[in-house]
Enzyme design. Structure first.
Site, PDB file in Angstrom:
ATOM      1  N   SER A  78      51.443  23.473  54.978  1.00  0.00           N
ATOM      2  CA  SER A  78      51.892  24.587  54.143  1.00  0.00           C
ATOM      3  C   SER A  78      52.068  24.237  52.669  1.00  0.00           C
ATOM      4  O   SER A  78      52.381  25.112  51.865  1.00  0.00           O
ATOM      5  CB  SER A  78      53.206  25.137  54.701  1.00  0.00           C
ATOM      6  N   ASP A 118      49.686  20.946  70.452  1.00  0.00           N
ATOM      7  CA  ASP A 118      49.214  20.699  69.093  1.00  0.00           C
ATOM      8  C   ASP A 118      48.229  21.801  68.732  1.00  0.00           C
ATOM      9  O   ASP A 118      47.349  22.137  69.553  1.00  0.00           O
ATOM     10  CB  ASP A 118      48.528  19.326  69.071  1.00  0.00           C
ATOM     11  N   LEU A 119      48.360  22.338  67.523  1.00  0.00           N
ATOM     12  CA  LEU A 119      47.446  23.405  67.095  1.00  0.00           C
ATOM     13  C   LEU A 119      46.002  22.918  66.991  1.00  0.00           C
ATOM     14  O   LEU A 119      45.081  23.718  66.872  1.00  0.00           O
ATOM     15  CB  LEU A 119      47.904  23.988  65.742  1.00  0.00           C
ATOM     16  N   SER A 140      50.435  34.668  54.377  1.00  0.00           N
ATOM     17  CA  SER A 140      51.088  34.233  53.133  1.00  0.00           C
ATOM     18  C   SER A 140      50.623  35.039  51.932  1.00  0.00           C
ATOM     19  O   SER A 140      49.451  35.430  51.845  1.00  0.00           O
ATOM     20  CB  SER A 140      50.755  32.758  52.906  1.00  0.00           C
ATOM     21  N   ILE A 181      58.438  24.722  64.716  1.00  0.00           N
ATOM     22  CA  ILE A 181      59.888  24.972  64.885  1.00  0.00           C
ATOM     23  C   ILE A 181      60.756  24.019  64.064  1.00  0.00           C
ATOM     24  O   ILE A 181      61.895  24.348  63.737  1.00  0.00           O
ATOM     25  CB  ILE A 181      60.283  24.938  66.377  1.00  0.00           C
ATOM     26  N   TYR A 213      44.235  26.187  51.187  1.00  0.00           N
ATOM     27  CA  TYR A 213      45.334  26.725  52.000  1.00  0.00           C
ATOM     28  C   TYR A 213      45.244  28.253  52.074  1.00  0.00           C
ATOM     29  O   TYR A 213      45.325  28.847  53.146  1.00  0.00           O
ATOM     30  CB  TYR A 213      46.678  26.298  51.386  1.00  0.00           C
ATOM     31  N   ARG A 264      64.493  23.825  52.639  1.00  0.00           N
ATOM     32  CA  ARG A 264      63.134  23.778  52.112  1.00  0.00           C
ATOM     33  C   ARG A 264      62.690  22.326  51.951  1.00  0.00           C
ATOM     34  O   ARG A 264      63.507  21.453  51.557  1.00  0.00           O
ATOM     35  CB  ARG A 264      63.137  24.492  50.762  1.00  0.00           C
ATOM     36  N   ASP A 276      61.401  27.585  58.302  1.00  0.00           N
ATOM     37  CA  ASP A 276      61.400  28.909  58.935  1.00  0.00           C
ATOM     38  C   ASP A 276      61.638  28.800  60.434  1.00  0.00           C
ATOM     39  O   ASP A 276      62.350  29.620  61.021  1.00  0.00           O
ATOM     40  CB  ASP A 276      60.058  29.622  58.703  1.00  0.00           C
ATOM     41  N   GLU A 290      49.948  33.760  49.311  1.00  0.00           N
ATOM     42  CA  GLU A 290      48.892  32.965  48.674  1.00  0.00           C
ATOM     43  C   GLU A 290      47.515  33.594  48.894  1.00  0.00           C
ATOM     44  O   GLU A 290      46.568  33.298  48.164  1.00  0.00           O
ATOM     45  CB  GLU A 290      48.891  31.528  49.231  1.00  0.00           C
ATOM     46  N   GLY A 312      60.215  23.134  61.013  1.00  0.00           N
ATOM     47  CA  GLY A 312      60.174  23.471  59.590  1.00  0.00           C
ATOM     48  C   GLY A 312      61.337  24.381  59.212  1.00  0.00           C
ATOM     49  O   GLY A 312      62.138  24.796  60.060  1.00  0.00           O
ATOM     50  N   ALA A 341      51.746  25.036  60.344  1.00  0.00           N
ATOM     51  CA  ALA A 341      50.660  25.007  59.352  1.00  0.00           C
ATOM     52  C   ALA A 341      50.848  23.802  58.449  1.00  0.00           C
ATOM     53  O   ALA A 341      51.953  23.261  58.349  1.00  0.00           O
ATOM     54  CB  ALA A 341      50.691  26.269  58.484  1.00  0.00           C
TER      55      ALA A 341
HETATM   56  O1  G4F Z   1      56.905  25.880  45.535  1.00  0.00           O
HETATM   57  P1  G4F Z   1      55.441  25.858  45.484  1.00  0.00           P
HETATM   58  O2  G4F Z   1      54.784  24.562  45.819  1.00  0.00           O
HETATM   59  O3  G4F Z   1      54.960  27.042  46.408  1.00  0.00           O
HETATM   60  P2  G4F Z   1      53.582  27.885  46.502  1.00  0.00           P
HETATM   61  O4  G4F Z   1      52.412  27.088  46.073  1.00  0.00           O
HETATM   62  O5  G4F Z   1      53.805  29.184  45.808  1.00  0.00           O
HETATM   63  O6  G4F Z   1      53.451  28.123  48.054  1.00  0.00           O
HETATM   64  C1  G4F Z   1      54.570  28.399  48.886  1.00  0.00           C
HETATM   65  O7  G4F Z   1      54.712  29.789  49.070  1.00  0.00           O
HETATM   66  C2  G4F Z   1      53.636  30.417  49.775  1.00  0.00           C
HETATM   67  C3  G4F Z   1      53.967  31.905  49.884  1.00  0.00           C
HETATM   68  O8  G4F Z   1      53.483  32.536  48.740  1.00  0.00           O
HETATM   69  C4  G4F Z   1      53.447  29.768  51.126  1.00  0.00           C
HETATM   70  F1  G4F Z   1      52.424  30.356  51.775  1.00  0.00           F
HETATM   71  C5  G4F Z   1      53.184  28.283  50.940  1.00  0.00           C
HETATM   72  O9  G4F Z   1      53.073  27.661  52.208  1.00  0.00           O
HETATM   73  C6  G4F Z   1      54.350  27.681  50.194  1.00  0.00           C
HETATM   74  O10 G4F Z   1      55.501  27.825  50.999  1.00  0.00           O
HETATM   75  O11 G4F Z   1      54.919  26.255  44.003  1.00  0.00           O
HETATM   76  C7  G4F Z   1      55.346  27.422  43.360  1.00  0.00           C
HETATM   77  C8  G4F Z   1      54.843  27.425  41.926  1.00  0.00           C
HETATM   78  C9  G4F Z   1      53.344  27.115  41.776  1.00  0.00           C
HETATM   79  O12 G4F Z   1      52.777  28.028  40.875  1.00  0.00           O
HETATM   80  C10 G4F Z   1      53.293  25.732  41.186  1.00  0.00           C
HETATM   81  O13 G4F Z   1      52.163  25.465  40.353  1.00  0.00           O
HETATM   82  O14 G4F Z   1      55.507  26.394  41.199  1.00  0.00           O
HETATM   83  C11 G4F Z   1      54.577  25.748  40.369  1.00  0.00           C
HETATM   84  N1  G4F Z   1      55.062  24.400  40.058  1.00  0.00           N
HETATM   85  C12 G4F Z   1      55.324  23.918  38.807  1.00  0.00           C
HETATM   86  N2  G4F Z   1      55.700  22.641  38.869  1.00  0.00           N
HETATM   87  C13 G4F Z   1      55.294  23.407  40.937  1.00  0.00           C
HETATM   88  C14 G4F Z   1      55.697  22.300  40.198  1.00  0.00           C
HETATM   89  N3  G4F Z   1      55.203  23.375  42.285  1.00  0.00           N
HETATM   90  C15 G4F Z   1      55.515  22.211  42.909  1.00  0.00           C
HETATM   91  N4  G4F Z   1      55.457  22.176  44.268  1.00  0.00           N
HETATM   92  N5  G4F Z   1      55.904  21.091  42.213  1.00  0.00           N
HETATM   93  C16 G4F Z   1      56.012  21.075  40.851  1.00  0.00           C
HETATM   94  O15 G4F Z   1      56.323  20.057  40.233  1.00  0.00           O
END
Ligand code: G4F
Length: 330
Positions: free
Chosen positions: A80, A54-55, A124, A10, A148, A183, A14, A126, A12, A78
């Site tokens: 996440s 706790d999960l 997700s 809660i 993940y 976020r 979302d 993912e 986080g 999670a």
């Molecule tokens: O914002 P991200 O870390 O999100 P990601 O990995 O897509 O996952 C998020 O969305 C999912 C839903 O599809 C959720 F399930 C999950 O919990 C989370 O909320 O990264 C997005 C993209 C990736 O491809 C990453 O490689 O951005 C790219 N990226 C490039 N530079 C980066 C960075 N990501 C992060 N976090 N930091 C960087 O510097």
């Protein structure tokens, strides 16, 4: 009598939006809180009730469900952040994967004493990982690319299995990336909006990022929690893909964010190989047709507006001396 909802995760992004939405719908909202002093609890609406659990702890979940007697349970808790799942793969499996099993078991045990408890699992995009087709639908096969993603896939299939084995009203929302000023600072949209705000305010001179070519379907988190609630009101338990149907690269995200602040991104952004992931998800794009047709759900905030909203919010936060690490939302 007001319907009662129990939300894990809660504090986080979302969880906080969902709590607000359910309160506006007349629900009595309970949040599962672990640990002793979570500073983000103070950010929740005052009328949210808290219950300890706790999960990682089956008994605590049974006690929480027994105490709250919810009509609906939303499992948003999670680990996440995808990169962390390579560093703490076992913990990710325990919380993000086995946590789903423990919550489903708590519901199964408590439901046998009477009353239906509806269950929402935060699945997700993912799970699609190395995608087999584009756009991705409810029947696109999974090929997760991180611990993940694998843990989420386990939770997804387990939710389906409890529905089929025990006739439980248990559903998964396969949510694509959803963002907002709340976020966490480690996710790319927020890292970029904070980076832009710091540069604009003279607090930083560069922004280091990883893979600029990855593409995501980014929507507004406030829209996505409405979909969660709608899914649990459907006559039959079914899974839904939730996304916008549009995809942008990280490069396009960066361009939009710097443009929103009147800056030229190429002067400040450094692509750093060290920030690339061991295995990347190159492209995600939702086909949300089923949600539109059956739930009447539509996203309302376009990508450019979402990114501008985040940049504006971080400019305000940092100008007022706020610390995004302390409390990730303003
Ligand atoms: O914002 P991200 O870390 O999100 P990601 O990995 O897509 O996952 C998020 O969305 C999912 C839903 O599809 C959720 F399930 C999950 O919990 C989370 O909320 O990264 C997005 C993209 C990736 O491809 C990453 O490689 O951005 C790219 N990226 C490039 N530079 C980066 C960075 N990501 C992060 N976090 N930091 C960087 O510097």
């Amino acid at each position: 009598m007001a319907r009662r909802a129990l939300i894990t995760g809660i504090t986080g992004q979302d969880g906080s939006y969902l709590a607000e939405h359910l309160i506006s719908e007349g629900y009595e909202v309970w949040g599962l809180i672990r640990g002793q002093a979570n500073p983000r609890v103070s950010k929740l609406p005052k009328d949210v009730h808290l219950v300890r659990g706790d999960l990682l702890d089956q008994g605590s979940l049974i006690s929480a469900v027994e105490k709250v007697r919810p009509d609906e349970v939303y499992n948003l808790g999670a680990i996440s952040f995808v990169p962390m799942s390579w560093e703490q793969a076992e913990l990710t499996a325990e919380v993000t994967g086995m946590g789903v099993l423990r919550m489903l078991e708590a519901i199964r045990v408590c439901s046998s004493r009477g009353g239906e408890i509806r269950f929402y699992q935060a699945s997700s995009s993912e799970m699609f990982g190395q995608v087999r087709e584009t756009p991705q639908t409810e029947v696109t096969p999974f090929h997760p690319r991180s611990p993940y993603g694998v843990a989420k896939t386990y939770g997804h299939f387990l939710t389906q299995n409890y529905r089929e084995s025990y006739g439980m009203y248990a559903v998964s929302g396969i949510l694509f990336n959803h963002e907002s000023p709340r976020r966490g600072a480690e996710f790319v949209t927020r890292k970029v909006s904070l980076g832009v705000a710091r540069i604009k305010l003279g607090m930083a001179s560069e922004l280091r990022l990883g893979n600029l070519e990855a593409r995501r379907d980014w929507g507004y988190a406030g829209d996505y929690v409405r979909a969660m609630h709608l899914m649990l009101q459907a006559p039959n338990p079914e899974d839904f893909v939730i996304g916008t149907g549009r995809t942008q690269s990280v490069r396009e995200l960066v361009e939009a964010a710097f443009t929103a602040a009147g800056l030229d991104w190429e002067r400040y952004v450094i692509a750093d190989q060290a920030l690339h992931r061991p295995a990347e998800v190159d492209l995600l794009c939702a086909d949300p047709k089923k949600a539109r047709m059956q739930l009447g759900w539509e996203p309302t905030v376009p990508f450019e507006e979402l990114i501008a909203m985040m940049v504006e919010s971080d400019l305000r936060l940092l100008s007022e001396g706020g610390d995004p690490q302390d409390s990730s939302w303003p």
